[in-house]
Design a protein around this motif. Structure first.
Motif, PDB file in Angstrom:
ATOM      1  N   MET A   1     -18.827  63.281 -40.362  1.00 15.49           N
ATOM      2  CA  MET A   1     -19.241  64.308 -41.287  1.00 15.49           C
ATOM      3  C   MET A   1     -20.730  64.565 -41.096  1.00 15.49           C
ATOM      4  SD  MET A   1     -18.774  64.655 -45.348  1.00 15.49           S
ATOM      5  CE  MET A   1     -19.739  63.442 -46.164  1.00 15.49           C
ATOM      6  N   THR A   2     -21.111  65.834 -40.991  1.00 16.66           N
ATOM      7  CA  THR A   2     -22.522  66.180 -40.867  1.00 16.66           C
ATOM      8  C   THR A   2     -23.035  66.703 -42.191  1.00 16.66           C
ATOM      9  OG1 THR A   2     -22.051  68.418 -40.133  1.00 16.66           O
ATOM     10  CG2 THR A   2     -22.278  66.733 -38.430  1.00 16.66           C
ATOM     11  N   ARG A   3     -24.335  66.533 -42.381  1.00 14.37           N
ATOM     12  CA  ARG A   3     -24.964  66.977 -43.616  1.00 14.37           C
ATOM     13  C   ARG A   3     -26.326  67.540 -43.266  1.00 14.37           C
ATOM     14  NH1 ARG A   3     -28.595  65.485 -47.605  1.00 14.37           N
ATOM     15  NH2 ARG A   3     -29.268  63.525 -46.703  1.00 14.37           N
ATOM     16  N   LYS A   4     -26.710  68.604 -43.924  1.00 12.61           N
ATOM     17  CA  LYS A   4     -28.038  69.196 -43.755  1.00 12.61           C
ATOM     18  C   LYS A   4     -28.935  68.720 -44.889  1.00 12.61           C
ATOM     19  CE  LYS A   4     -27.837  72.358 -40.404  1.00 12.61           C
ATOM     20  NZ  LYS A   4     -28.671  72.331 -39.243  1.00 12.61           N
ATOM     21  N   VAL A   5     -30.180  68.483 -44.575  1.00 16.00           N
ATOM     22  CA  VAL A   5     -31.172  68.118 -45.578  1.00 16.00           C
ATOM     23  C   VAL A   5     -31.508  69.368 -46.389  1.00 16.00           C
ATOM     24  CG1 VAL A   5     -33.525  67.279 -45.904  1.00 16.00           C
ATOM     25  CG2 VAL A   5     -32.087  66.278 -44.130  1.00 16.00           C
ATOM     26  N   GLU A   6     -31.511  69.252 -47.702  1.00 16.44           N
ATOM     27  CA  GLU A   6     -31.781  70.393 -48.579  1.00 16.44           C
ATOM     28  C   GLU A   6     -33.254  70.786 -48.540  1.00 16.44           C
ATOM     29  OE1 GLU A   6     -30.436  69.640 -52.560  1.00 16.44           O
ATOM     30  OE2 GLU A   6     -28.528  68.833 -51.866  1.00 16.44           O
ATOM     31  N   ALA A   7     -33.516  72.073 -48.697  1.00 20.80           N
ATOM     32  CA  ALA A   7     -34.884  72.596 -48.715  1.00 20.80           C
ATOM     33  C   ALA A   7     -35.617  72.116 -49.971  1.00 20.80           C
ATOM     34  CB  ALA A   7     -34.857  74.121 -48.682  1.00 20.80           C
ATOM     35  N   ARG A   8     -36.927  72.053 -49.870  1.00 19.41           N
ATOM     36  CA  ARG A   8     -37.778  71.677 -51.000  1.00 19.41           C
ATOM     37  C   ARG A   8     -38.963  72.619 -51.075  1.00 19.41           C
ATOM     38  NH1 ARG A   8     -34.022  69.635 -52.776  1.00 19.41           N
ATOM     39  NH2 ARG A   8     -33.639  67.458 -53.222  1.00 19.41           N
ATOM     40  N   HIS A   9     -39.527  72.736 -52.284  1.00 21.60           N
ATOM     41  CA  HIS A   9     -40.691  73.583 -52.544  1.00 21.60           C
ATOM     42  C   HIS A   9     -41.853  72.720 -53.009  1.00 21.60           C
ATOM     43  CE1 HIS A   9     -37.314  76.366 -52.669  1.00 21.60           C
ATOM     44  NE2 HIS A   9     -38.181  77.279 -52.285  1.00 21.60           N
ATOM     45  N   ASP A  10     -43.064  73.180 -52.693  1.00 15.00           N
ATOM     46  CA  ASP A  10     -44.256  72.411 -53.071  1.00 15.00           C
ATOM     47  C   ASP A  10     -44.670  72.723 -54.509  1.00 15.00           C
ATOM     48  OD1 ASP A  10     -45.625  74.873 -52.943  1.00 15.00           O
ATOM     49  OD2 ASP A  10     -47.224  74.081 -51.673  1.00 15.00           O
ATOM     50  N   THR A  11     -45.826  72.210 -54.911  1.00 16.06           N
ATOM     51  CA  THR A  11     -46.302  72.364 -56.289  1.00 16.06           C
ATOM     52  C   THR A  11     -46.583  73.812 -56.666  1.00 16.06           C
ATOM     53  OG1 THR A  11     -48.552  71.896 -55.523  1.00 16.06           O
ATOM     54  CG2 THR A  11     -47.299  70.039 -56.440  1.00 16.06           C
ATOM     55  N   ALA A  12     -46.817  74.680 -55.667  1.00 18.07           N
ATOM     56  CA  ALA A  12     -47.069  76.103 -55.925  1.00 18.07           C
ATOM     57  C   ALA A  12     -45.806  76.948 -55.774  1.00 18.07           C
ATOM     58  CB  ALA A  12     -48.153  76.617 -54.978  1.00 18.07           C
ATOM     59  N   GLY A  13     -44.673  76.314 -55.494  1.00 18.21           N
ATOM     60  CA  GLY A  13     -43.420  77.032 -55.325  1.00 18.21           C
ATOM     61  C   GLY A  13     -43.162  77.530 -53.914  1.00 18.21           C
ATOM     62  N   ASN A  14     -44.014  77.152 -52.945  1.00 19.08           N
ATOM     63  CA  ASN A  14     -43.842  77.563 -51.559  1.00 19.08           C
ATOM     64  C   ASN A  14     -42.792  76.705 -50.867  1.00 19.08           C
ATOM     65  OD1 ASN A  14     -46.032  79.494 -51.577  1.00 19.08           O
ATOM     66  ND2 ASN A  14     -47.384  77.722 -51.645  1.00 19.08           N
ATOM     67  N   LEU A  15     -41.961  77.331 -50.036  1.00 19.39           N
ATOM     68  CA  LEU A  15     -40.955  76.610 -49.271  1.00 19.39           C
ATOM     69  C   LEU A  15     -41.651  75.719 -48.243  1.00 19.39           C
ATOM     70  CD1 LEU A  15     -37.915  76.236 -48.619  1.00 19.39           C
ATOM     71  CD2 LEU A  15     -38.212  78.060 -46.918  1.00 19.39           C
ATOM     72  N   ILE A  16     -41.302  74.445 -48.191  1.00 18.45           N
ATOM     73  CA  ILE A  16     -41.876  73.510 -47.231  1.00 18.45           C
ATOM     74  C   ILE A  16     -41.180  73.708 -45.890  1.00 18.45           C
ATOM     75  CG2 ILE A  16     -42.194  71.076 -46.655  1.00 18.45           C
ATOM     76  CD1 ILE A  16     -42.347  70.540 -49.707  1.00 18.45           C
ATOM     77  N   LYS A  17     -42.009  73.859 -44.817  1.00 15.53           N
ATOM     78  CA  LYS A  17     -41.501  74.159 -43.484  1.00 15.53           C
ATOM     79  C   LYS A  17     -41.935  73.090 -42.480  1.00 15.53           C
ATOM     80  CE  LYS A  17     -43.773  78.052 -43.553  1.00 15.53           C
ATOM     81  NZ  LYS A  17     -44.443  77.796 -44.787  1.00 15.53           N
ATOM     82  N   GLU A  18     -41.305  73.122 -41.300  1.00 18.57           N
ATOM     83  CA  GLU A  18     -41.651  72.193 -40.233  1.00 18.57           C
ATOM     84  C   GLU A  18     -43.132  72.325 -39.881  1.00 18.57           C
ATOM     85  OE1 GLU A  18     -39.801  70.633 -36.021  1.00 18.57           O
ATOM     86  OE2 GLU A  18     -39.395  72.691 -36.626  1.00 18.57           O
ATOM     87  N   TYR A  19     -43.759  71.211 -39.616  1.00 22.24           N
ATOM     88  CA  TYR A  19     -45.176  71.062 -39.263  1.00 22.24           C
ATOM     89  C   TYR A  19     -46.140  71.253 -40.430  1.00 22.24           C
ATOM     90  CZ  TYR A  19     -43.109  71.448 -34.639  1.00 22.24           C
ATOM     91  OH  TYR A  19     -42.317  71.279 -33.541  1.00 22.24           O
ATOM     92  N   ASP A  20     -45.620  71.474 -41.648  1.00 26.48           N
ATOM     93  CA  ASP A  20     -46.521  71.511 -42.802  1.00 26.48           C
ATOM     94  C   ASP A  20     -47.143  70.139 -42.984  1.00 26.48           C
ATOM     95  OD1 ASP A  20     -46.243  74.171 -43.500  1.00 26.48           O
ATOM     96  OD2 ASP A  20     -44.745  73.807 -45.057  1.00 26.48           O
ATOM     97  N   VAL A  21     -48.405  70.132 -43.358  1.00 30.17           N
ATOM     98  CA  VAL A  21     -49.111  68.899 -43.704  1.00 30.17           C
ATOM     99  C   VAL A  21     -49.106  68.836 -45.226  1.00 30.17           C
ATOM    100  CG1 VAL A  21     -51.282  67.636 -43.553  1.00 30.17           C
ATOM    101  CG2 VAL A  21     -50.540  69.085 -41.643  1.00 30.17           C
ATOM    102  N   LEU A  22     -48.591  67.727 -45.757  1.00 31.60           N
ATOM    103  CA  LEU A  22     -48.368  67.600 -47.192  1.00 31.60           C
ATOM    104  C   LEU A  22     -49.211  66.496 -47.813  1.00 31.60           C
ATOM    105  CD1 LEU A  22     -44.456  67.651 -47.196  1.00 31.60           C
ATOM    106  CD2 LEU A  22     -46.008  69.610 -47.389  1.00 31.60           C
ATOM    107  N   LYS A  23     -49.541  66.688 -49.081  1.00 29.31           N
ATOM    108  CA  LYS A  23     -50.181  65.645 -49.876  1.00 29.31           C
ATOM    109  C   LYS A  23     -49.299  65.366 -51.082  1.00 29.31           C
ATOM    110  CE  LYS A  23     -54.234  64.473 -52.575  1.00 29.31           C
ATOM    111  NZ  LYS A  23     -55.491  64.956 -53.152  1.00 29.31           N
ATOM    112  N   ASP A  24     -48.960  64.101 -51.287  1.00 28.64           N
ATOM    113  CA  ASP A  24     -48.200  63.686 -52.463  1.00 28.64           C
ATOM    114  C   ASP A  24     -49.180  63.651 -53.633  1.00 28.64           C
ATOM    115  OD1 ASP A  24     -47.081  62.055 -54.557  1.00 28.64           O
ATOM    116  OD2 ASP A  24     -45.662  61.234 -53.110  1.00 28.64           O
TER     117      ASP A  24
END
Length: 79
Positions: A1-24
């Motif tokens: 069975m395959t599963r896709k990782v669900e999308a997430r949004h940052d603190t400003a509501g922006n969609l998080i994308k590949e190569y984004d640099v994030l701060k917790d």
């Protein structure tokens, strides 16, 4: 069975994308968003920082945990 990782949004509501640099915002930890896949067929975006030993699927974090501080795929125009 395959599963896709669900999308997430940052603190400003922006969609998080590949190569984004994030701060917790809670811990101050920094991470890079990469595409990953495992042997069980799970694929999608993951957060990674090999310096501090961080590596997990993006969707284990709820929305608004991370703030996008930049994108490592950004380059300056060549003159």
């Amino acid at each position: 069975m395959t599963r896709k990782v669900e999308a997430r949004h940052d603190t400003a509501g922006n969609l998080i994308k590949e190569y984004d640099v994030l701060k917790d915002e809670e811990t101050g930890e920094m991470a890079l968003v990469v595409h990953a896949e495992n042997k069980a067929g799970v694929s999608g975006l993951a957060v990674q920082n090999t310096i501090i030993g961080l590596g997990d699927w993006l969707d284990v974090y709820p929305d608004s945990v991370w703030t996008i501080v930049g994108n490592a795929g950004t380059s300056a125009p060549q003159n």
